[in-house]
Design a protein around this motif. Structure first.
Motif, PDB file in Angstrom:
ATOM      1  N   ALA A   1      -8.617  -5.494  -0.508  1.00  0.00           N
ATOM      2  CA  ALA A   1      -7.807  -4.589  -0.423  1.00  0.00           C
ATOM      3  C   ALA A   1      -6.997  -4.375  -1.940  1.00  0.00           C
ATOM      4  N   VAL A   2      -7.354  -5.682  -2.759  1.00  0.00           N
ATOM      5  CA  VAL A   2      -6.769  -5.258  -4.686  1.00  0.00           C
ATOM      6  C   VAL A   2      -8.223  -4.623  -4.908  1.00  0.00           C
ATOM      7  N   GLY A   3      -9.195  -4.242  -4.955  1.00  0.00           N
ATOM      8  CA  GLY A   3     -10.388  -3.274  -5.270  1.00  0.00           C
ATOM      9  C   GLY A   3      -9.913  -1.995  -4.605  1.00  0.00           C
ATOM     10  N   PHE A   4      -9.078  -1.698  -3.834  1.00  0.00           N
ATOM     11  CA  PHE A   4      -8.707  -0.427  -3.354  1.00  0.00           C
ATOM     12  C   PHE A   4      -7.340  -0.174  -4.222  1.00  0.00           C
ATOM     13  N   ILE A   5      -5.985  -0.969  -4.243  1.00  0.00           N
ATOM     14  CA  ILE A   5      -5.549  -0.498  -5.474  1.00  0.00           C
ATOM     15  C   ILE A   5      -5.929   0.283  -6.401  1.00  0.00           C
ATOM     16  N   ALA A   6      -6.437  -0.615  -7.523  1.00  0.00           N
ATOM     17  CA  ALA A   6      -6.676  -0.637  -8.098  1.00  0.00           C
ATOM     18  C   ALA A   6      -7.282   0.716  -7.890  1.00  0.00           C
ATOM     19  N   LEU A   7      -8.185   0.809  -7.457  1.00  0.00           N
ATOM     20  CA  LEU A   7      -9.163   2.502  -7.193  1.00  0.00           C
ATOM     21  C   LEU A   7      -7.788   4.079  -7.335  1.00  0.00           C
ATOM     22  N   PHE A   8      -7.093   3.408  -6.657  1.00  0.00           N
ATOM     23  CA  PHE A   8      -6.299   4.472  -6.575  1.00  0.00           C
ATOM     24  C   PHE A   8      -5.272   4.564  -7.573  1.00  0.00           C
ATOM     25  N   GLY A   9      -5.655   4.161  -8.989  1.00  0.00           N
ATOM     26  CA  GLY A   9      -5.055   4.568  -9.830  1.00  0.00           C
ATOM     27  C   GLY A   9      -5.568   5.325 -10.589  1.00  0.00           C
ATOM     28  N   VAL A  10      -7.196   4.788 -10.446  1.00  0.00           N
ATOM     29  CA  VAL A  10      -7.974   5.487 -11.172  1.00  0.00           C
ATOM     30  C   VAL A  10      -8.085   6.556 -10.424  1.00  0.00           C
ATOM     31  N   ALA A  11      -8.533   7.164  -9.542  1.00  0.00           N
ATOM     32  CA  ALA A  11      -8.897   8.274  -8.632  1.00  0.00           C
ATOM     33  C   ALA A  11      -8.735   9.489  -8.663  1.00  0.00           C
ATOM     34  N   VAL A  12      -6.921   9.392  -9.500  1.00  0.00           N
ATOM     35  CA  VAL A  12      -6.189  10.824  -9.718  1.00  0.00           C
ATOM     36  C   VAL A  12      -6.828  11.505 -11.028  1.00  0.00           C
ATOM     37  N   ASP A  13      -7.092  10.463 -12.222  1.00  0.00           N
ATOM     38  CA  ASP A  13      -7.737  10.573 -13.140  1.00  0.00           C
ATOM     39  C   ASP A  13      -8.428  12.240 -13.800  1.00  0.00           C
ATOM     40  N   ASP A  14      -9.008  12.353 -13.120  1.00  0.00           N
ATOM     41  CA  ASP A  14      -9.955  13.500 -13.365  1.00  0.00           C
ATOM     42  C   ASP A  14      -9.057  14.885 -12.871  1.00  0.00           C
ATOM     43  N   GLY A  15      -7.867  14.399 -11.747  1.00  0.00           N
ATOM     44  CA  GLY A  15      -7.460  15.518 -11.311  1.00  0.00           C
ATOM     45  C   GLY A  15      -6.253  16.449 -12.179  1.00  0.00           C
ATOM     46  N   ILE A  16      -6.031  15.424 -12.588  1.00  0.00           N
ATOM     47  CA  ILE A  16      -4.402  15.204 -13.884  1.00  0.00           C
ATOM     48  C   ILE A  16      -4.990  16.072 -14.388  1.00  0.00           C
ATOM     49  N   ILE A  17      -6.332  15.504 -15.725  1.00  0.00           N
ATOM     50  CA  ILE A  17      -7.254  16.132 -16.725  1.00  0.00           C
ATOM     51  C   ILE A  17      -7.344  17.429 -16.699  1.00  0.00           C
TER      52      ILE A  17
ATOM     53  N   PHE B   1       1.127  -1.440  -0.287  1.00  0.00           N
ATOM     54  CA  PHE B   1      -0.232  -0.017  -0.397  1.00  0.00           C
ATOM     55  C   PHE B   1       0.926   1.396   0.116  1.00  0.00           C
ATOM     56  N   PRO B   2       1.926   1.645   0.987  1.00  0.00           N
ATOM     57  CA  PRO B   2       2.678   2.523   1.076  1.00  0.00           C
ATOM     58  C   PRO B   2       3.805   2.821  -0.425  1.00  0.00           C
ATOM     59  N   LEU B   3       4.245   1.806  -0.791  1.00  0.00           N
ATOM     60  CA  LEU B   3       4.839   1.668  -2.602  1.00  0.00           C
ATOM     61  C   LEU B   3       3.731   1.990  -2.945  1.00  0.00           C
ATOM     62  N   VAL B   4       2.614   2.275  -3.005  1.00  0.00           N
ATOM     63  CA  VAL B   4       1.752   1.949  -4.569  1.00  0.00           C
ATOM     64  C   VAL B   4       1.104   3.262  -4.260  1.00  0.00           C
ATOM     65  N   LEU B   5       1.079   3.628  -2.834  1.00  0.00           N
ATOM     66  CA  LEU B   5       0.335   5.005  -2.911  1.00  0.00           C
ATOM     67  C   LEU B   5       2.290   6.152  -3.573  1.00  0.00           C
ATOM     68  N   LEU B   6       3.601   5.614  -3.023  1.00  0.00           N
ATOM     69  CA  LEU B   6       4.225   7.059  -3.548  1.00  0.00           C
ATOM     70  C   LEU B   6       4.674   6.821  -4.827  1.00  0.00           C
ATOM     71  N   PHE B   7       4.449   5.334  -5.718  1.00  0.00           N
ATOM     72  CA  PHE B   7       4.773   5.243  -6.992  1.00  0.00           C
ATOM     73  C   PHE B   7       3.442   6.156  -7.942  1.00  0.00           C
ATOM     74  N   ILE B   8       2.516   6.339  -7.136  1.00  0.00           N
ATOM     75  CA  ILE B   8       1.242   7.462  -7.417  1.00  0.00           C
ATOM     76  C   ILE B   8       1.655   8.861  -7.466  1.00  0.00           C
ATOM     77  N   PHE B   9       2.255   8.597  -6.605  1.00  0.00           N
ATOM     78  CA  PHE B   9       2.687  10.396  -6.831  1.00  0.00           C
ATOM     79  C   PHE B   9       3.883  10.685  -7.432  1.00  0.00           C
ATOM     80  N   LEU B  10       5.221  10.266  -7.346  1.00  0.00           N
ATOM     81  CA  LEU B  10       6.205  10.081  -7.886  1.00  0.00           C
ATOM     82  C   LEU B  10       5.362  10.154  -9.680  1.00  0.00           C
ATOM     83  N   ILE B  11       4.808   9.525  -9.883  1.00  0.00           N
ATOM     84  CA  ILE B  11       4.513   9.753 -10.928  1.00  0.00           C
ATOM     85  C   ILE B  11       3.379  11.183 -11.892  1.00  0.00           C
ATOM     86  N   ILE B  12       2.779  11.294 -10.395  1.00  0.00           N
ATOM     87  CA  ILE B  12       2.243  12.744 -11.200  1.00  0.00           C
ATOM     88  C   ILE B  12       3.069  13.903 -10.822  1.00  0.00           C
ATOM     89  N   TYR B  13       4.039  13.690  -9.874  1.00  0.00           N
ATOM     90  CA  TYR B  13       4.901  14.948  -9.454  1.00  0.00           C
ATOM     91  C   TYR B  13       5.392  14.638 -11.434  1.00  0.00           C
TER      92      TYR B  13
END
Length: 251
Positions: free
Chosen positions: A121-137, A70-82
């Motif tokens: 838990a796997v559903g939440f991990i998938a959610l984290f990757g999709v949830a940031v799409d709107d903000g990125i757009i 979980f922390p690694l997924v959140l870290l990778f998402i943050f770095l990709i956005i950055y």
């Protein structure tokens, strides 16, 4: 009825009871409740003991792994956005969608009576990757419009944010709505594997529904960020102008 055959383990006779849990019941929660009930209401004869095994053990091992994942997924998402924006404030603004979506997923899990499991838990991990799409757009479009405009006042910033929001509200609603509509039929599925897919889909449905709030939050926070940068720029320009006048006066 007695056992159909005599089993032994480590030199001791063993009897196995197989239990199939409802998909909404978490193995860890069941084991805790069952252990408490047995301790209170069952008196074990001397030389007897009981032990839980099966999915419960797999759940414990998977939970230990997820504490690291979980922390690694959140870290990778943050770095990709950055790496996409090269801005820590804008990365944080987009990243806010994750706790918002997380709260929506947890609320729907509670409302439907699902417990935490590996599938959830796997559903939440998938959610984290999709949830940031709107903000990125939205944030990407704001940055594109900003390159073609001169922002000299708060009114200019407000107009920029309004134009970006109006132009992107339809794509955002389409992205989120299609994701939710694609997952909702899984809740009524009854075929093979549905007991795994249903818990996986619940966090995404609840999270994406709550994530619609970011359509308002992301433009607002970007507006505050641009206003702060404009205020700092005007203050610095005023200080430079005052310093230049002082230098001319001393000459």
């Amino acid at each position: 009825m007695g056992p159909s055959m005599i089993n032994s383990e480590n030199g001791l006779l063993r009897g196995i009871i197989y239990i199939t849990l409802d998909e909404k019941a978490g193995p860890i929660e069941f084991v805790k409740a069952a252990g408490k009930t047995i301790a209170e209401k069952v008196e074990m004869p001397r030389g007897y003991y009981y032990q839980f095994a099966g999915d419960f053990e797999n759940q414990v091992k998977a939970s230990a792994s997820l504490r690291l994942i979980f922390p690694l997924v959140l870290l990778f998402i943050f770095l990709i956005i950055y790496f996409g924006f090269n801005s820590v404030p804008q990365t944080i603004i987009v990243f806010i969608a994750i706790p918002v979506a997380l709260s929506g997923g947890v609320i729907l899990l509670y409302a439907l009576g699902y417990k935490m499991s590996v599938a959830v838990a796997v559903g939440f991990i998938a959610l984290f990757g999709v949830a940031v799409d709107d903000g990125i757009i939205v944030t990407t479009y704001i940055n594109q419009l900003k390159k073609d405009r001169v922002l000299q006042s708060k009114e200019d910033i407000w107009q920029l944010i309004t134009d970006a929001s109006v132009q992107r509200v339809r794509p955002l609603l389409m992205t989120t709505t299609t994701t939710i509509l694609a997952l909702v039929p899984i809740l009524w599925s009854t075929g093979r594997g549905s007991e795994i897919l249903r818990p996986m889909s619940v966090p995404s449905i609840g999270g994406m529904t709550f994530e619609l709030v970011t359509i308002l939050i992301v433009p607002l926070l970007n507006s505050l960020l641009l206003e702060r940068r404009l205020a700092i720029s005007l203050k610095k320009s005023k200080q430079d102008h005052t310093t230049a006048r002082s230098a001319r006066g001393s000459k």
